[in-house]
Enzyme design. Structure first.
Site, PDB file in Angstrom:
ATOM      1  CG  ASP A   1     -19.984  -7.511  16.215  1.00 21.80           C
ATOM      2  OD1 ASP A   1     -20.191  -6.672  17.114  1.00 21.80           O
ATOM      3  OD2 ASP A   1     -20.739  -8.527  16.029  1.00 21.80           O
TER       4      ASP A   1
ATOM      5  CG  ASP B   1     -23.567  -7.944  10.489  1.00 27.04           C
ATOM      6  OD1 ASP B   1     -24.128  -9.111   9.799  1.00 27.04           O
ATOM      7  OD2 ASP B   1     -22.573  -8.017  11.097  1.00 27.04           O
TER       8      ASP B   1
END
Length: 483
Positions: free
Chosen positions: A249, A259
């Site tokens: 993810d 991220d």
């Protein structure tokens, strides 16, 4: 005159069922703390947008015309195991800014409050993590590495509980897309193949329009995703960047670094460096990143197995290793000042890396100082950095012989090497000092560090202290996923 940016939200209109529409949840006492002037300029935003009167824009309280906020749903594999639905648990896609050059850029507000996908989380981010992501995004961009960007940091008086109570914050992240491998996995594991196909068609139309009407578009697209991922990870390896949480993810379909959590840049060269103290088995260790990248691509390929047969998927996945090796070789030769290829180049590189590992040499500093070596000199200024000087002299003799095969004189080679090997990287201890000052509303250290990271290859005489090796207290900072 202040011009309002133009927004649309193609994701909102073209992918119903892939998100939940909702508004950001305000933070108490939210205000703009810091922003990237460089990115603001690229987005056509004047300085008027970054005054206290606009704080409600950056905190998501006031939406601009055309914004249609939503939380995307995605799943993924965490540390090698299927974890199911994971997010987006605290990020809201506000809209897509339409730029004058025809591109569109997502505005994504991180720390925007609870969403239907928050699971056990609180939907918030803390100032510490917002600053770390902001600095990393800027550093990576100016190092020439594909990445999401960060426009603004919002601080607040809103308390957020992590290991201890911290200040709640928001980060406005900017990228051409926030679609992740986990988006495709989500609908594959839910047994919704039509939605997988719909998402693939959307991504191709938005970001690979040259293949939109090609009968082989799925194979062409997936093969390019494979190669983009390989190139991204070679950039990480060449600059000494460890992501820390390479779950599926956290993998961008565009091949962007996304991220930023417990990341770290190498200080001492340590191939098995683990930057995330939650990674007890070292799955995401620095030297394991290329293998994890391929593993993640196999998981994406599995999610696409309803669109392509096994042979087609394997053909695309087979492009990974050649792309990885070719690009890594090019980048590392440039770091050594070698601009043509020779069969012995890998031996030269491995010889230096082994010396560095044996002595714990600083990765960034070693390559930067190597540029000061001269073809005709029997000794290099870099020699003084090593304890085993006989071993270094032996390696340097081999390196000099290889340099003789290059056309550049010492001055030209030094210039090219210094445009490849940064002087300034985002060391964890520097980020920590900037965070501690910013938590007391003093952004001077943050601004100074940010400005240095925007010119990582320049000497910047007034910033030499920001190129210093970490002090003892800064060598073993433990960074976790908590953000």
């Amino acid at each position: 005159m202040q011009q309002t940016p133009l927004f649309k939200n193609h994701y909102f209109h073209q992918l119903p069922g892939f998100y939940t529409a909702l508004q950001p949840t305000p933070l108490h006492g939210a205000r703009l703390l810091y922003h990237s002037e460089g990115l603001a300029s690229e987005l056509g935003l004047s300085s008027d947008w970054f005054t206290p009167e606009q704080d409600d824009v950056w905190s998501g309280t006031r939406l601009l015309p055309g914004m249609e906020p939503l939380a995307q749903v995605y799943s993924g594999h965490q540390f090698g195991s299927w974890a199911g639905q994971l997010g987006d648990g605290r990020g809201i896609l506000l809209g897509e800014q339409q730029l004058a050059d025809g591109r569109s850029m997502d505005w994504h507000l991180k720390g925007a409050g609870l969403t239907p996908y928050s699971r056990m989380g609180d939907g918030r981010a803390v100032l510490r993590s917002a600053i770390r992501e902001f600095l990393a995004s800027e550093a990576m961009h100016h190092l020439g590495i594909p990445t999401t960007r960060a426009l603004t940091i919002v601080t607040s008086q809103h308390p957020v509980q992590r290991e201890q109570e911290e200040k709640g914050a928001m980060l406005l992240r900017v990228a051409e897309s926030h679609v992740r491998f986990g988006h495709f996995e989500h609908f594959y594991y839910r047994r919704e193949p039509e939605k997988v196909r719909q998402l693939v068609e959307y991504v191709i139309a938005r970001h690979w329009p040259q293949w939109e009407n090609d009968e082989r578009r799925y194979e062409l697209w997936f093969g390019d995703v494979v190669e983009r991922t390989a190139r991204l990870i070679t950039h990480w390896q060449a600059v000494g960047f460890s992501h820390g949480v390479m779950n599926t993810d956290n993998m961008s379909i565009l091949g962007l670094t996304i991220d930023y959590g417990p990341y770290g840049f190498l200080d001492a060269y340590q191939p098995d460096f683990i930057c995330n103290h939650s990674d007890h088995r070292g799955r995401y260790a620095f030297d394991n990143q290329p293998a994890v990248g391929l593993w993640n691509l196999h998981r994406l390929g599995q999610a696409l197995s309803g669109l392509m047969d096994t042979d087609t998927l394997e053909r695309a996945l087979a492009r990974y290793e050649p792309a990885l090796m070719q690009h890594y070789g090019t980048l590392m030769r440039a770091k050594l000042g070698l601009f043509t290829a020779s069969p012995d180049d890998n031996d030269v590189l491995v010889g230096l890396l082994r010396l560095m590992q044996k002595e714990g040499s600083d990765y960034t500093r070693t390559f930067r100082l190597l540029a000061d070596s001269e073809k005709q000199a029997s000794r290099s200024p870099l020699r003084d950095e090593f304890i085993d000087r006989a071993a270094f002299d032996s390696w340097f003799a081999t390196y000099r012989q290889r340099l003789m095969q290059e056309d550049q004189d010492d001055e030209e080679r030094r210039r090219l090497m210094n445009a490849t090997n940064p002087k300034y990287i985002l060391r964890n201890y520097l980020a920590q000092m900037a965070i501690e000052r910013a938590e007391s509303d003093d952004t001077s250290a943050l601004a100074r560090l940010h400005q240095a990271l925007c010119r990582p290859f320049d000497e910047q005489p007034d910033s030499h202290d920001l190129a210093a090796l970490p002090p003892d207290w800064g060598k073993h900072l433990e960074i976790s996923c908590s953000s």
